[in-house]
Design an enzyme around this catalytic site. Structure first.
Site, PDB file in Angstrom:
ATOM      1  N   ASP A 173      20.502  54.321  14.746  1.00 29.83           N
ATOM      2  CA  ASP A 173      19.200  54.663  15.294  1.00 29.83           C
ATOM      3  C   ASP A 173      18.822  56.044  14.762  1.00 29.83           C
ATOM      4  O   ASP A 173      19.627  56.977  14.828  1.00 29.83           O
ATOM      5  CB  ASP A 173      19.262  54.675  16.821  1.00 29.83           C
ATOM      6  CG  ASP A 173      17.928  54.987  17.441  1.00 29.83           C
ATOM      7  OD1 ASP A 173      17.088  54.076  17.494  1.00 29.83           O
ATOM      8  OD2 ASP A 173      17.723  56.141  17.860  1.00 29.83           O
ATOM      9  N   ASN A 187       7.090  61.083  13.304  1.00 29.94           N
ATOM     10  CA  ASN A 187       5.801  60.387  13.179  1.00 29.94           C
ATOM     11  C   ASN A 187       4.669  61.221  13.773  1.00 29.94           C
ATOM     12  O   ASN A 187       3.594  61.334  13.181  1.00 29.94           O
ATOM     13  CB  ASN A 187       5.851  59.033  13.878  1.00 29.94           C
ATOM     14  CG  ASN A 187       6.224  57.903  12.958  1.00 29.94           C
ATOM     15  OD1 ASN A 187       6.168  58.027  11.754  1.00 29.94           O
ATOM     16  ND2 ASN A 187       6.596  56.792  13.535  1.00 29.94           N
ATOM     17  N   HIS A 216       2.417  58.654  10.230  1.00 26.44           N
ATOM     18  CA  HIS A 216       3.133  57.394  10.035  1.00 26.44           C
ATOM     19  C   HIS A 216       3.495  57.129   8.576  1.00 26.44           C
ATOM     20  O   HIS A 216       4.502  56.481   8.295  1.00 26.44           O
ATOM     21  CB  HIS A 216       2.325  56.229  10.604  1.00 26.44           C
ATOM     22  CG  HIS A 216       2.265  56.257  12.098  1.00 26.44           C
ATOM     23  ND1 HIS A 216       3.277  55.777  12.881  1.00 26.44           N
ATOM     24  CD2 HIS A 216       1.330  56.750  12.949  1.00 26.44           C
ATOM     25  CE1 HIS A 216       2.982  55.950  14.151  1.00 26.44           C
ATOM     26  NE2 HIS A 216       1.791  56.542  14.225  1.00 26.44           N
ATOM     27  N   ASP A 239       7.164  56.195   7.460  1.00 26.10           N
ATOM     28  CA  ASP A 239       7.510  55.043   6.624  1.00 26.10           C
ATOM     29  C   ASP A 239       8.371  55.463   5.441  1.00 26.10           C
ATOM     30  O   ASP A 239       9.341  54.788   5.098  1.00 26.10           O
ATOM     31  CB  ASP A 239       6.252  54.335   6.121  1.00 26.10           C
ATOM     32  CG  ASP A 239       5.525  53.561   7.205  1.00 26.10           C
ATOM     33  OD1 ASP A 239       6.112  53.375   8.301  1.00 26.10           O
ATOM     34  OD2 ASP A 239       4.372  53.159   6.967  1.00 26.10           O
ATOM     35  N   GLU A 286      12.961  52.078  14.338  1.00 29.68           N
ATOM     36  CA  GLU A 286      13.819  52.985  13.591  1.00 29.68           C
ATOM     37  C   GLU A 286      15.289  52.656  13.819  1.00 29.68           C
ATOM     38  O   GLU A 286      16.160  53.499  13.700  1.00 29.68           O
ATOM     39  CB  GLU A 286      13.529  54.446  13.962  1.00 29.68           C
ATOM     40  CG  GLU A 286      14.034  54.901  15.298  1.00 29.68           C
ATOM     41  CD  GLU A 286      13.161  54.504  16.490  1.00 29.68           C
ATOM     42  OE1 GLU A 286      13.557  54.841  17.606  1.00 29.68           O
ATOM     43  OE2 GLU A 286      12.115  53.867  16.327  1.00 29.68           O
TER      44      GLU A 286
END
Length: 90
Positions: free
Chosen positions: A33, A41, A46, A50, A76
């Protein structure tokens, strides 16, 4: 990320558990994780999030053996199936 998705993970997990049980072989599962990903973010957007996920997926893939498979499990979250690997090596 070019990793398999969670649906494929669930399908493969069933197969790998059956194989490990049948042959009495080790099977390990890693759960990964990305900590504080929401902050990344929120701070950088975003698109940067990404990019970070793609980079993390690339690092994960670079560490795999041929028999291992990696998956994007959630936003994630990632999983890795490690056939023939016991807990100490995992």
């Amino acid at each position: 990320t070019t990793l398999y998705n969670s649906r494929h993970f669930h399908d493969q997990l069933v197969l790998e558990v059956a194989r490990a049980t049948r042959y009495r072989r080790a099977l390990s599962l890693l759960l990964l994780d990305a900590d504080n990903f929401k902050l990344l973010n929120d701070t950088h957007g975003h698109l940067e999030g990404d990019r970070a996920l793609k980079m993390l997926a690339g690092v994960i893939k670079s560490c795999l053996r041929r028999a291992d498979t990696a998956y994007r499990y959630g936003g994630e979250e990632f999983t890795v199936l490690l056939p023939e690997i016991g807990i100490a090596a995992a």
